[in-house]
Write an enzyme that holds these catalytic residues in place. Structure first.
Site, PDB file in Angstrom:
ATOM      1  N   ASP A   1     -14.907  30.147 115.095  1.00  0.00           N
ATOM      2  CA  ASP A   1     -14.762  29.983 116.542  1.00  0.00           C
ATOM      3  C   ASP A   1     -15.044  31.278 117.293  1.00  0.00           C
ATOM      4  O   ASP A   1     -15.571  31.250 118.403  1.00  0.00           O
ATOM      5  CB  ASP A   1     -13.344  29.502 116.864  1.00  0.00           C
ATOM      6  CG  ASP A   1     -13.202  28.001 116.690  1.00  0.00           C
ATOM      7  OD1 ASP A   1     -13.992  27.417 115.931  1.00  0.00           O
ATOM      8  OD2 ASP A   1     -12.297  27.406 117.308  1.00  0.00           O
TER       9      ASP A   1
ATOM     10  N   CYS B   1      -9.902  28.436 108.438  1.00  0.00           N
ATOM     11  CA  CYS B   1     -10.022  28.586 109.887  1.00  0.00           C
ATOM     12  C   CYS B   1      -9.953  27.256 110.625  1.00  0.00           C
ATOM     13  O   CYS B   1      -9.802  26.198 110.037  1.00  0.00           O
ATOM     14  CB  CYS B   1     -11.252  29.410 110.220  1.00  0.00           C
ATOM     15  SG  CYS B   1     -11.046  31.134 109.688  1.00  0.00           S
ATOM     16  N   ASP B   2     -10.139  27.337 111.917  1.00  0.00           N
ATOM     17  CA  ASP B   2      -9.584  26.415 112.901  1.00  0.00           C
ATOM     18  C   ASP B   2      -9.702  24.925 112.590  1.00  0.00           C
ATOM     19  O   ASP B   2      -8.718  24.203 112.585  1.00  0.00           O
ATOM     20  CB  ASP B   2     -10.224  26.677 114.262  1.00  0.00           C
ATOM     21  CG  ASP B   2      -9.874  28.062 114.780  1.00  0.00           C
ATOM     22  OD1 ASP B   2      -9.614  28.950 113.963  1.00  0.00           O
ATOM     23  OD2 ASP B   2      -9.870  28.257 115.993  1.00  0.00           O
TER      24      ASP B   2
ATOM     25  N   GLU C   1     -13.779  26.096 123.788  1.00  0.00           N
ATOM     26  CA  GLU C   1     -12.670  26.999 124.072  1.00  0.00           C
ATOM     27  C   GLU C   1     -13.077  27.997 125.147  1.00  0.00           C
ATOM     28  O   GLU C   1     -14.227  28.428 125.203  1.00  0.00           O
ATOM     29  CB  GLU C   1     -12.261  27.757 122.799  1.00  0.00           C
ATOM     30  CG  GLU C   1     -11.597  26.874 121.769  1.00  0.00           C
ATOM     31  CD  GLU C   1     -11.127  27.630 120.553  1.00  0.00           C
ATOM     32  OE1 GLU C   1     -10.333  27.054 119.790  1.00  0.00           O
ATOM     33  OE2 GLU C   1     -11.555  28.791 120.362  1.00  0.00           O
TER      34      GLU C   1
ATOM     35  N   SER D   1      -8.726  28.930 123.156  1.00  0.00           N
ATOM     36  CA  SER D   1      -8.474  29.525 121.846  1.00  0.00           C
ATOM     37  C   SER D   1      -6.987  29.779 121.703  1.00  0.00           C
ATOM     38  O   SER D   1      -6.279  29.987 122.690  1.00  0.00           O
ATOM     39  CB  SER D   1      -9.240  30.844 121.733  1.00  0.00           C
ATOM     40  OG  SER D   1      -8.768  31.601 120.651  1.00  0.00           O
TER      41      SER D   1
END
Length: 551
Positions: A78, A119-120, A442, A468
């Site tokens: 991201d 991660c995200d 984001e 974010s």
């Protein structure tokens, strides 16, 4: 589904021949086949160490009598995708990850799975897949990054983005910006604050799908390798006892995760992912429940960007289990839920004491009596919007001001950089929702610019997109209905007064009702020329407050 479908009997002799082509002996074929879903790649800092984690998982599986077999999952960073078209491809990968993992797992007859994300979108995507496939599954992440240091103070990625805002405002020079650039992200791992990746990895512990320390042991610690071996061993126990994800991710477990979310002050993105995971588990988790839980759950942690502590500090303070133990002192958790340890929550957290009351506030001395996230509703967000309350300055919890309206992130960023946003403004960024973006980008660049320029105590930002986990300030996202779906945010005009009251969970556009009716009568949402996956995604995705699930 299990290896019985692919290796047993005369009819599966062709399948066995292909396993021999893989170099698997008859002994290996006779053991439980454990799929290891690896998100390893060389572009995401949180994933560059996952090859080592996978090797440790394989060893743990093999030591416990299983046959480990690795297959991949994709990942987007991201941070690298931020602020350009690439961010449109971040959230949408969650569903690609879930779909592809489901396909691989069910096509090849695995007996169990170990998910290795970091991660995200990988964590929620793989949790969604785990619920769909519903065979014994354990999660072990790659672990968080260590904090950076600039001038003796710990830093994280949010510090870097805010440094750009400070540079544009003339507050720091080229040399200082370069120092931030070189020192902010010093190791591999998921970025060091309570951003989305670390939020979801911590919530995996709270859900019961990850072992103790999964969310907090730093990526560079050898304890992370030990944890990965234990995860490989644990999945074999789950296979033996036939404990599956839907046995673990019950409604009660999901409510536990939401409670821990409020105590930790997790990313607002958890309000996208928990409902989507719940949906795959056959459980409804709407945002009204979030405010009910927030109202009775104290906020115990102010990790970056909300405060000056980092994931390594939470780990040293006792981690997620210590937070859960504090919550349990007031009976805020369902402790009978089963977990991947084969034990209950109560058994897992017993003796997990809070080792640092400066990092994890005691339950009787919280940062606030209410949770870290709030859901706001009103005429501007009839179906809801989300704010990370724990990262809002006290003077911005109630704010009223004139709107400055932009139809995309880039236009808003240009206005902020040019000094056109002033004290008291409410920045409105629309057509960035799940459908309108598409992909719900984001907004870390504009929020960081506002903070870096010293406007964080006087300017709010509202969007039908999202933020974010590194965002801080009076930033309200997930406004639903979004502009592209005909939401009221689509007819806000420059100068309209917007009122935000976070303690009362309200957000209102203060324009005469007759004027709004006339605007809405003439409103035709803007459309964009789309192609490929984004076109298909935009046609299927639901609103942000329902988890941006694909219908």
């Amino acid at each position: 589904m299990s290896k019985e479908n692919v290796v047993k009997g005369v009819k599966n002799a062709p399948h066995r021949s292909l396993f021999h082509a893989l170099g698997l002996t008859e002994e290996e074929q006779s053991r439980p086949l454990i799929g290891i879903v690896s998100s390893y790649n060389e572009i995401v800092p949180g994933h560059m160490n996952l090859d080592k984690i996978v090797d440790a998982v394989k060893l743990g599986v093999a030591m416990s009598g299983g046959t480990p077999i690795v297959f991949p999952a994709i990942a987007v960073c991201d941070g690298i995708a931020m602020g350009h078209k690439g961010m449109k491809y971040s959230l949408v990968t969650r569903d690609l990850i879930a779909d592809s993992t489901e396909a691989m797992a069910l096509a090849h007859g695995f007996d169990g799975l170990v998910m290795v994300p970091n991660c995200d979108k990988n964590v929620p995507g793989l949790l969604m897949a785990a619920a769909r496939v519903n065979i014994p599954t354990v999660f072990v992440s790659g672990g968080p990054m260590l904090a950076g240091r600039v001038e003796g103070k710990k830093t994280s990625l949010s510090s870097m983005f805010e440094a750009v805002g400070a540079y544009n405002a003339g507050k720091i020079d080229d040399e200082k910006l370069k120092e931030f650039e070189c020192k902010t992200c010093p190791t591999c791992g998921s970025c060091s604050g309570m951003y989305t990746a670390n939020s979801m990895n911590c919530l995996t512990e709270a859900l019961g799908m990850g072992l103790k320390g999964n969310g907090t042991i730093p990526a560079v610690y050898s304890a992370r390798i030990e944890l990965a071996k234990r995860a490989g061993m644990a999945v074999m126990d789950l296979v033996k006892n036939n404990i599956c994800p839907r046995d673990i991710m019950t409604k009660e477990a999901l409510l536990n995760a939401l409670t821990v979310d409020m105590a930790l002050g997790c990313s607002t993105n958890s309000m996208l992912h928990l409902p989507a995971i719940a949906h795959e588990c056959g459980v409804e988790l709407n945002l009204d429940i979030a405010n009910e839980i927030s109202a009775k759950t104290p906020n115990l942690c102010h990790l970056a960007p909300a405060g000056r502590t980092y994931m390594e500090d939470l780990n040293e303070a006792g981690g997620v289990y210590a937070v859960m133990n504090e919550l349990n002192k007031k009976g805020l958790l369902n402790t009978e839920c089963i977990t991947v340890t084969g034990k209950t929550v109560a058994e897992n957290i017993e003796g997990c004491v809070n080792l640092d009351p400066e990092v994890i506030r005691p339950i009787d001395n919280p940062y606030s009596e209410t949770g870290g996230i709030a859901v706001l509703k009103g005429n501007l967000a009839k179906d809801g919007s989300v704010v990370k309350r724990s990262a809002v300055l006290p003077e911005m919890l109630v704010h009223e001001g004139p709107a400055k309206v932009f139809d995309c992130e880039e236009d808003a960023q240009s206005a902020i950089n040019a000094g056109r946003i002033v004290t008291g403004d409410v920045v409105v960024i629309r057509y960035e929702g799940p459908k309108g973006g598409p992909g719900m980008r984001e907004m870390l660049n504009p929020t960081s610019a506002i903070m870096g320029m010293g406007l964080g105590n006087s300017v709010a930002l509202i969007t039908d997109g999202r933020f974010s986990g590194a965002t801080r300030g009076a930033c309200i996202g997930h406004v639903t209905p979004e502009a592209a779906s005909g939401g009221l945010i689509g007819v806000v005009e420059d100068g309209d007064i917007i009122s935000i009251n976070i303690p009362k969970n309200t957000i209102e556009l203060k324009v005469d009702e007759d004027v709004l009716k006339e605007r809405m009568k003439n409103f035709v949402p803007k459309t964009k020329e789309l192609s490929g996956y984004l076109k298909r995604y935009a046609s299927l995705v639901s609103g942000g407050t329902s988890g941006a699930i694909l219908n």
